[in-house]
Design a protein around this motif. Structure first.
Motif, PDB file in Angstrom:
ATOM      1  N   GLU A 134      -1.644   5.528   8.018  1.00  0.00           N
ATOM      2  CA  GLU A 134      -1.383   5.526   9.458  1.00  0.00           C
ATOM      3  C   GLU A 134      -2.505   4.880  10.272  1.00  0.00           C
ATOM      4  O   GLU A 134      -2.396   4.732  11.482  1.00  0.00           O
ATOM      5  N   GLU A 178       1.526   0.875  -5.731  1.00  0.00           N
ATOM      6  CA  GLU A 178       2.399   2.059  -5.635  1.00  0.00           C
ATOM      7  C   GLU A 178       3.739   1.656  -5.055  1.00  0.00           C
ATOM      8  O   GLU A 178       3.805   0.926  -4.091  1.00  0.00           O
ATOM      9  N   SER A 217       4.512 -12.070   1.715  1.00  0.00           N
ATOM     10  CA  SER A 217       5.244 -10.815   1.887  1.00  0.00           C
ATOM     11  C   SER A 217       6.717 -11.166   1.745  1.00  0.00           C
ATOM     12  O   SER A 217       7.239 -11.982   2.506  1.00  0.00           O
ATOM     13  N   ILE A 218       7.382 -10.572   0.752  1.00  0.00           N
ATOM     14  CA  ILE A 218       8.751 -11.030   0.467  1.00  0.00           C
ATOM     15  C   ILE A 218       9.809 -10.003   0.845  1.00  0.00           C
ATOM     16  O   ILE A 218      10.952 -10.100   0.431  1.00  0.00           O
ATOM     17  N   GLY A 219       9.417  -8.993   1.644  1.00  0.00           N
ATOM     18  CA  GLY A 219      10.397  -8.003   2.099  1.00  0.00           C
ATOM     19  C   GLY A 219      10.386  -6.766   1.219  1.00  0.00           C
ATOM     20  O   GLY A 219       9.967  -6.814   0.068  1.00  0.00           O
ATOM     21  N   GLY A 220      10.834  -5.674   1.799  1.00  0.00           N
ATOM     22  CA  GLY A 220      10.889  -4.426   1.034  1.00  0.00           C
ATOM     23  C   GLY A 220       9.517  -3.917   0.662  1.00  0.00           C
ATOM     24  O   GLY A 220       9.348  -3.202  -0.321  1.00  0.00           O
ATOM     25  N   GLY A 221       8.521  -4.300   1.461  1.00  0.00           N
ATOM     26  CA  GLY A 221       7.156  -3.845   1.168  1.00  0.00           C
ATOM     27  C   GLY A 221       6.570  -4.509  -0.057  1.00  0.00           C
ATOM     28  O   GLY A 221       5.575  -4.057  -0.605  1.00  0.00           O
ATOM     29  N   ALA A 256      10.187   1.393   4.597  1.00  0.00           N
ATOM     30  CA  ALA A 256      10.876   0.106   4.540  1.00  0.00           C
ATOM     31  C   ALA A 256      12.110   0.292   3.665  1.00  0.00           C
ATOM     32  O   ALA A 256      11.990   0.628   2.501  1.00  0.00           O
ATOM     33  N   VAL A 259      15.589  -9.741   0.084  1.00  0.00           N
ATOM     34  CA  VAL A 259      15.743  -8.846   1.237  1.00  0.00           C
ATOM     35  C   VAL A 259      14.766  -9.254   2.339  1.00  0.00           C
ATOM     36  O   VAL A 259      14.220  -8.413   3.024  1.00  0.00           O
ATOM     37  N   SER A 260      14.597 -10.566   2.515  1.00  0.00           N
ATOM     38  CA  SER A 260      13.624 -11.041   3.489  1.00  0.00           C
ATOM     39  C   SER A 260      14.306 -11.894   4.550  1.00  0.00           C
ATOM     40  O   SER A 260      14.994 -12.858   4.236  1.00  0.00           O
ATOM     41  N   ARG A 313       8.338  11.467  -5.625  1.00  0.00           N
ATOM     42  CA  ARG A 313       7.931  10.354  -4.771  1.00  0.00           C
ATOM     43  C   ARG A 313       9.031   9.987  -3.784  1.00  0.00           C
ATOM     44  O   ARG A 313       8.772   9.652  -2.631  1.00  0.00           O
ATOM     45  N   ASP A 358       1.285   2.819   3.484  1.00  0.00           N
ATOM     46  CA  ASP A 358       1.768   3.846   4.412  1.00  0.00           C
ATOM     47  C   ASP A 358       0.619   4.537   5.153  1.00  0.00           C
ATOM     48  O   ASP A 358       0.787   5.616   5.706  1.00  0.00           O
ATOM     49  N   LYS A 374       4.899   5.287  11.440  1.00  0.00           N
ATOM     50  CA  LYS A 374       5.117   5.278   9.994  1.00  0.00           C
ATOM     51  C   LYS A 374       6.604   5.411   9.678  1.00  0.00           C
ATOM     52  O   LYS A 374       7.258   6.338  10.137  1.00  0.00           O
ATOM     53  N   MET A 400       4.586   0.738  15.927  1.00  0.00           N
ATOM     54  CA  MET A 400       3.526   0.834  14.906  1.00  0.00           C
ATOM     55  C   MET A 400       3.423   2.216  14.262  1.00  0.00           C
ATOM     56  O   MET A 400       2.353   2.607  13.787  1.00  0.00           O
ATOM     57  N   PRO A 424      -2.541   0.350  12.179  1.00  0.00           N
ATOM     58  CA  PRO A 424      -2.649  -0.294  13.503  1.00  0.00           C
ATOM     59  C   PRO A 424      -4.101  -0.536  13.935  1.00  0.00           C
ATOM     60  O   PRO A 424      -4.364  -1.447  14.709  1.00  0.00           O
ATOM     61  N   PRO A 455      15.717  -1.703   3.297  1.00  0.00           N
ATOM     62  CA  PRO A 455      14.742  -2.223   2.353  1.00  0.00           C
ATOM     63  C   PRO A 455      13.517  -2.834   3.029  1.00  0.00           C
ATOM     64  O   PRO A 455      12.535  -3.097   2.368  1.00  0.00           O
ATOM     65  N   THR A 456      13.572  -3.092   4.349  1.00  0.00           N
ATOM     66  CA  THR A 456      12.420  -3.706   5.019  1.00  0.00           C
ATOM     67  C   THR A 456      12.074  -2.872   6.252  1.00  0.00           C
ATOM     68  O   THR A 456      12.840  -1.981   6.645  1.00  0.00           O
ATOM     69  N   ALA A 488      12.932 -13.907   6.512  1.00  0.00           N
ATOM     70  CA  ALA A 488      12.337 -15.240   6.509  1.00  0.00           C
ATOM     71  C   ALA A 488      12.973 -16.113   5.430  1.00  0.00           C
ATOM     72  O   ALA A 488      12.949 -17.329   5.502  1.00  0.00           O
ATOM     73  N   HIS A 494       6.692 -19.683   0.667  1.00  0.00           N
ATOM     74  CA  HIS A 494       7.545 -18.705   1.357  1.00  0.00           C
ATOM     75  C   HIS A 494       7.120 -18.657   2.832  1.00  0.00           C
ATOM     76  O   HIS A 494       5.926 -18.776   3.134  1.00  0.00           O
ATOM     77  N   PRO A 495       8.077 -18.477   3.756  1.00  0.00           N
ATOM     78  CA  PRO A 495       7.697 -18.502   5.184  1.00  0.00           C
ATOM     79  C   PRO A 495       6.677 -17.423   5.591  1.00  0.00           C
ATOM     80  O   PRO A 495       5.920 -17.637   6.536  1.00  0.00           O
ATOM     81  N   ASN A 496       6.653 -16.295   4.899  1.00  0.00           N
ATOM     82  CA  ASN A 496       5.673 -15.246   5.243  1.00  0.00           C
ATOM     83  C   ASN A 496       4.479 -15.321   4.305  1.00  0.00           C
ATOM     84  O   ASN A 496       4.288 -14.462   3.443  1.00  0.00           O
TER      85      ASN A 496
END
Lengths: 153, 287
Positions: free
Chosen positions: A6, A153, A55-59, B111, B159-160, B40, A4, B108, B106, A9, B113-114, B162, A33-35
């Motif tokens: 900032e 985290e 990267s599998i989604g959901g961060g 996600a 949840v992807s 959190r 997170d 903040k 770009m 970028p 879920p994404t 891709a 995996h595609p990503n």
């Protein structure tokens, strides 16, 4: 940087300012995996480490390869990464140290280059490992490297 | 494998909300106090609030120039009282666009879920806060309910985009938001599952076909439409409408559908909207 942050970028410029050279290349990593990204990291001493992660989604991420070792590390747990000699009893020595420290193992995976050669042990644990235990682990004659990674985290 | 039905059963037995069950389980699994996890989650809520505000200002533009300013346009109708669909739906649409625009520029976001589907949860949450005067602690617990559904989906499917197409991203977000809306409106644990199932069923089969591979077109607007689907599903569930297929089975069906989707429709920008004449032109201009 955390996910997170900032400054993300501007990450590429920041890395350059700190002296890291970054080059992107697209290519086919085959059945992944595609990503997926393969990091080829070259240190100041020209030592190279390759890490494959997705990267599998959901961060969330999964690291699927470290050098020639297949792994599955998601950063959900305190993770212990050990490089050792492939010999009988090494895993038992490592786990008995964890038992003494009252650390519970959630997942564990051992892989090796070939019989008797280097082996990699990944231990995902419910508790953090104390530095003292890590020091003891490094004293084991068959353990070359031991590294503790905190959960993401 | 996690099953949402198990959480519903636990919540009903103990007379608790789904969010409270999830929070307790997470505290136990992570060996951290509930209060720390709640704080959190409160930080996430704050990021959501800031993203809504920033997006509604209408001052952001994406690098491609495709995205920016639409949330502000919808907000103008909402604030003028000219809305076709009413204050709540119109406000929710504006907020969903706002957060998705912040992501495309770009900024903040959380996600949820994404990143591509980040607008739905904040839109539903903050619209309900305004409409029902929900205390902030309830919003935090409701986010745990949403997180619980996301966790079940990530466990049984993914949840992807891709991996499973847009249904896995925006469909999951709609399901999570629908359950959250039911809980904040005083619905039962069982009704949260019905709402999530109805919302997710409405988005099954949705492919991931982003123009030029950017999380911009059609992703930003799908956040707004998924938000209205979430609210419609919550409305039905609160009225006692049941999903004939339970949530866990709907998630399994989504997983199967995702596996059957060709690679060209899973985030590779090689099919669907991405290869329309307009999609190709935008890609050529951008690259």
């Amino acid at each position: 940087m955390r996910t997170d942050d900032e400054r993300i970028p501007q990450a590429l410029q920041l890395a350059e300012q700190k002296g890291s050279k970054i080059r992107f290349k697209t290519g086919n990593l085959r059945e992944v995996h595609p990503n997926t990204v393969k990091f080829r990291l070259t240190g100041r001493d020209e030592k190279v480490v390759e890490v494959v992660g997705s990267s599998i989604g959901g961060g969330r991420i999964v690291v699927s390869r470290i050098n020639e070792f297949q792994v599955e590390v998601m950063g959900d747990y305190n993770t212990l990464i050990i490089i050792q000699q492939d010999l009988p009893g090494v895993v038992a020595q490592v786990t008995s140290l964890l038992a003494i420290a009252q650390i519970n193992i959630a997942q564990m995976r051992v892989s090796r280059e070939k019989k008797g050669s280097h082996a990699l042990t990944i231990v995902e644990m419910d508790q953090a490992i104390e530095p003292e235990i890590l020091v003891l682990m490094l004293k084991l004659p068959a353990v070359y490297q031991a590294m503790a990674v905190e959960p993401l985290e | 494998m996690r099953a949402y039905q198990d959480y519903v059963q636990l919540a009903e037995e103990r007379g608790l909300k789904i969010g409270e069950i999830i929070l307790a389980e997470q505290a136990e699994e992570s060996e951290k106090p509930e209060s720390e996890l709640q704080e959190r989650m409160r930080l996430n809520l704050n990021v959501m609030r800031e993203a809504v505000e920033s997006g509604l200002s209408g001052e952001r533009k994406s690098h491609s120039g495709l995205i920016g300013g639409d949330a502000a346009k919808v907000q103008a109708r909402w604030k003028n009282g000219e809305s076709l669909t009413g204050e709540r739906i119109c406000g929710a649409i504006a907020r969903a666009l706002a957060v998705a625009e912040v992501n495309a520029t770009m900024g903040k976001i959380v996600a949820a879920p994404t990143a591509g589907s980040c607008g739905v949860l904040p839109a539903v949450l903050l619209t309900l806060e305004e409409a029902l005067n929900c205390p902030e602690d309830d919003l935090v617990i409701a986010l745990f309910t949403a997180a619980g559904i996301g966790m079940v989906i990530a466990d049984r499917a993914n949840v992807s985009g891709a991996e499973g197409g847009c249904q896995a991203e925006i469909g999951s977000a709609a399901g999570m938001a629908a359950a959250m809306a039911v809980e904040l409106s005083g619905g039962s644990p069982g009704q949260t599952g019905d709402a999530a199932a109805i919302a997710l069923k409405s988005m099954l089969g949705l492919v991931c076909d982003p123009i030029a591979g950017l999380v911009e077109v059609p992703c930003v607007k799908r956040n707004a439409t998924a938000t209205t689907i979430a609210l419609a599903a919550a409305e039905m569930a609160l009225a006692g409408v049941k999903s004939k297929v339970p949530l866990d089975e709907v998630i399994d069906a989504m997983n199967e559908i995702g596996k059957q989707m060709p690679c060209s429709l899973r985030e590779t920008a090689q099919g669907g909207l991405a290869v329309t004449p307009t999609g190709r032109r935008i890609q050529a201009d951008f690259l």
